[in-house]
Write a protein that holds these residues in place. Sequence first.
Motif, PDB file in Angstrom:
ATOM      1  N   SER A 167      36.245  27.077  36.298  1.00  0.00           N
ATOM      2  CA  SER A 167      35.495  25.823  36.257  1.00  0.00           C
ATOM      3  C   SER A 167      35.218  25.382  34.823  1.00  0.00           C
ATOM      4  O   SER A 167      35.325  24.189  34.495  1.00  0.00           O
TER       5      SER A 167
ATOM      6  N   LYS B 128      34.947  37.533  42.205  1.00  0.00           N
ATOM      7  CA  LYS B 128      35.311  36.157  42.572  1.00  0.00           C
ATOM      8  C   LYS B 128      34.417  35.128  41.897  1.00  0.00           C
ATOM      9  O   LYS B 128      34.888  34.077  41.442  1.00  0.00           O
TER      10      LYS B 128
ATOM     11  N   ASP C  12      40.057  38.573  41.424  1.00  0.00           N
ATOM     12  CA  ASP C  12      38.873  38.476  42.277  1.00  0.00           C
ATOM     13  C   ASP C  12      38.546  39.854  42.840  1.00  0.00           C
ATOM     14  O   ASP C  12      38.904  40.875  42.246  1.00  0.00           O
TER      15      ASP C  12
ATOM     16  N   GLU D 263      35.624  32.162  39.363  1.00  0.00           N
ATOM     17  CA  GLU D 263      35.367  30.744  39.627  1.00  0.00           C
ATOM     18  C   GLU D 263      34.639  30.091  38.454  1.00  0.00           C
ATOM     19  O   GLU D 263      34.911  28.935  38.107  1.00  0.00           O
TER      20      GLU D 263
END
Length: 232
Positions: A167, A159, A203, A163
Motif C-alpha cells: 500500500s 500478511k 505472507d 499489505e
Amino acid sequence: MGVTGIIGAMEEEVNILKSKMQVDAIIKKASMEFYKGILNGKEVVIVRSGISKVNAAVCTQILVDDFKICRVINTGIAGSLQNKIDIGDIVISSDAIQHDVDATGFGYELGVIPRMETSTFIADEGLVSLAKKVCEREIPDIKAHIGRVVTGDQFISDKSVKERIESNFHGYCTEMEGASIAQVAYLNQLPFVILRAISDKADDSAFVDYPTFEKKAIEHSVILVENMLKEL
C-alpha cells in the motif's frame, strides 16, 4: 563491453554461475570472495554479498572500486507483493526503494532518505529490456514482470505487513538487498538491474513456500543471467 558485476545474496544463488565460469582469480575482501573470470565469453566478477542491505552495499562498492565494473546485475529470490505475480515468476526492476527507511518524524515521506536527491533508484532501461526479452525467450513457461523492487532488512512472512508495504510503496516484490545495491549504483552512476525469481507470497504461507520453491527460483535466475551475458 567492460566487466559485469553479478551479485547474489546467498551461496546457492551464485554457486551454479561460478561452476560455469572460467575463474582467473579469487580475491577475498570484507569476508567476501570475488570470482573474477569469463562467463559466456564475457568478463565478469561473481560474488555472494551475504544477506542484508549493509552487506549488499559494501559488496557493490568493492566491485566499483576494486574491479572497475561497468554494470551490475543483482540476482536472487523474493516474495511477491502482487496477486498477479505467481511463485516461479520473474520480477525485473523498473526501480527500487527501501521500505524500512523512516524519517517521517522530520517531515519526510516514508521511504525517503533525508538529504538525497532521490530515494527511488531507476534501473537501466537497456538492461531491463534485455532481461525481459531473454526471459520470454529462454523461460517461456513463466511470466516476466517489470516493476518496483522494495527492499528492507526483514523477511516478510506476515500478511498485514505485506499489505502495508504494498500500500505504501506499490511494489511488485520484496527482498533484502536490491535497493541498497541500486543506491550504490546510483551514487556511482552505474547501470544496474535487479532480477528476482519469486519464491513465496510474502505472507503467512512464506515459511512453507520458500524452501519448496527456492531451488526452482534459483534455476530461473541462473538461466536468465547466463543468457543476458551472451547479448551484452
